[in-house]
Scaffold this active site. Structure first.
Site, PDB file in Angstrom:
ATOM      1  N   CYS A 136       0.866  -1.183   0.000  1.00 24.49           N
ATOM      2  CA  CYS A 136       0.000   0.000   0.000  1.00 24.49           C
ATOM      3  C   CYS A 136       0.901   1.232   0.000  1.00 24.49           C
ATOM      4  O   CYS A 136       1.673   1.433   0.947  1.00 24.49           O
ATOM      5  CB  CYS A 136      -0.881  -0.037   1.244  1.00 24.49           C
ATOM      6  SG  CYS A 136      -1.923   1.422   1.436  1.00 24.49           S
ATOM      7  N   CYS A 195      -0.679   3.479  -6.577  1.00 23.67           N
ATOM      8  CA  CYS A 195      -1.629   2.894  -5.620  1.00 23.67           C
ATOM      9  C   CYS A 195      -1.790   1.455  -6.083  1.00 23.67           C
ATOM     10  O   CYS A 195      -2.009   1.207  -7.283  1.00 23.67           O
ATOM     11  CB  CYS A 195      -2.964   3.625  -5.660  1.00 23.67           C
ATOM     12  SG  CYS A 195      -4.284   2.763  -4.770  1.00 23.67           S
TER      13      CYS A 195
END
Ligand code: DGL
Length: 269
Positions: free
Chosen positions: A73, A189
């Site tokens: 992440c 992302c």
């Protein structure tokens, strides 16, 4: 050091990293944990998020006993790698936007950075750009809407093309420039590589889409060798809010249905 590779994300984004790990190490034992009760991380305030990420990763490490934790992440890694390393005994591999390989590839010297609002505004990201893409123009696009689209897509519904198109309007504009159009896009992302087919179909010109999956897999291979083998068993899954759509997404990537992850620290709820 034995134990699985534990992959952590806010939601299903880390499955794009799981896919890269499986390409590099088909036999490796993997374990998946996500904090879907707090999705999306990209719209959360930093201080609360650091506490939450540390508490969730502690619980996941306790549950999985991994050889290494992959924070799959960008939003978590650009904020919380230091506190995580201080709080955990296992090695921690982070995920940060692939600015360096993108800058090496771009011919027009114009890059796009597609990430969450939080990652786009982080000093960590600014430093990456200054260090590795100083001679490039970088068009940064906060595209939080894509996180929900990737979650829905892995849960079984087609991505909404109109929503994607609207979120990416400034990227398409930069790709259409006559002088030095953008030619390379960093998927900053981990949810976004799950949408690459839709993004390519919508883009007004052919673009190179760069993510961090292969670099993470290489780093894991350097840190832990040999990796513990799975013996063909599905990897265990954990979540802060287990549900059927998540179970469907995890199954498609070779993980079992998510078990609930209980956080010890009440202050993080
Ligand atoms: N997958 C996460 C990332 O790489 C973020 C998604 C979210 O906003 O929760 O940044």
């Amino acid at each position: 050091m034995s134990g699985p590779v534990l992959i952590f994300d806010s939601g299903v984004g880390g499955l794009s990293v799981a896919a890269a790990l499986r390409r590099h190490f088909p036999e490796a034992a993997l374990c998946y944990a996500c904090d879907n009760a707090w999705l999306p991380y990209g719209l959360r305030p930093d201080a609360a998020l650091v506490r939450r990420i540390v508490a969730t990763c502690k619980a996941a490490v306790e549950a999985c006993r991994p050889a290494v934790l992959v924070v799959a992440c960008n939003t978590a890694s650009t904020l919380a790698l230091e506190p995580l390393r201080a709080a955990l005994e296992v090695p921690v591999v982070g995920t940060v936007p692939a600015i360096k390989p993108a800058a090496a590839l771009s011919r027009t010297r114009h890059l796009g950075l597609l990430a969450t609002s939080a990652t786009v505004r982080r000093p960590y990201t600014r430093r990456l750009i200054e260090r590795f893409a100083a001679d490039c123009r970088v068009t940064c696009v906060a595209a939080d809407a894509l996180v929900g689209e990737a979650e829905a897509w892995l849960g079984g519904r087609e991505p909404d093309a109109a929503r994607l198109d609207m979120a990416l309007a400034s990227l398409w504009q930069a790709a259409r420039l006559e002088a030095a159009p953008l030619d390379t896009v960093v998927l900053g992302c981990t949810h976004f590589p799950l949408l690459t087919a839709s993004l390519s179909a919508l883009a007004p010109t052919p673009l190179a889409w760069i993510d961090s999956g292969d670099a993470i897999a290489r780093r894991v291979g350097q840190l832990v060798a040999p990796l513990t083998a799975s013996g063909g068993r599905p990897g265990p899954g954990f979540a802060t809010a287990p549900n059927a759509a998540l179970a469907y997404a995890l199954a498609a990537y070779g993980f079992g249905p998510p078990a609930p992850l209980a956080l010890a620290d009440a202050a993080t709820h």
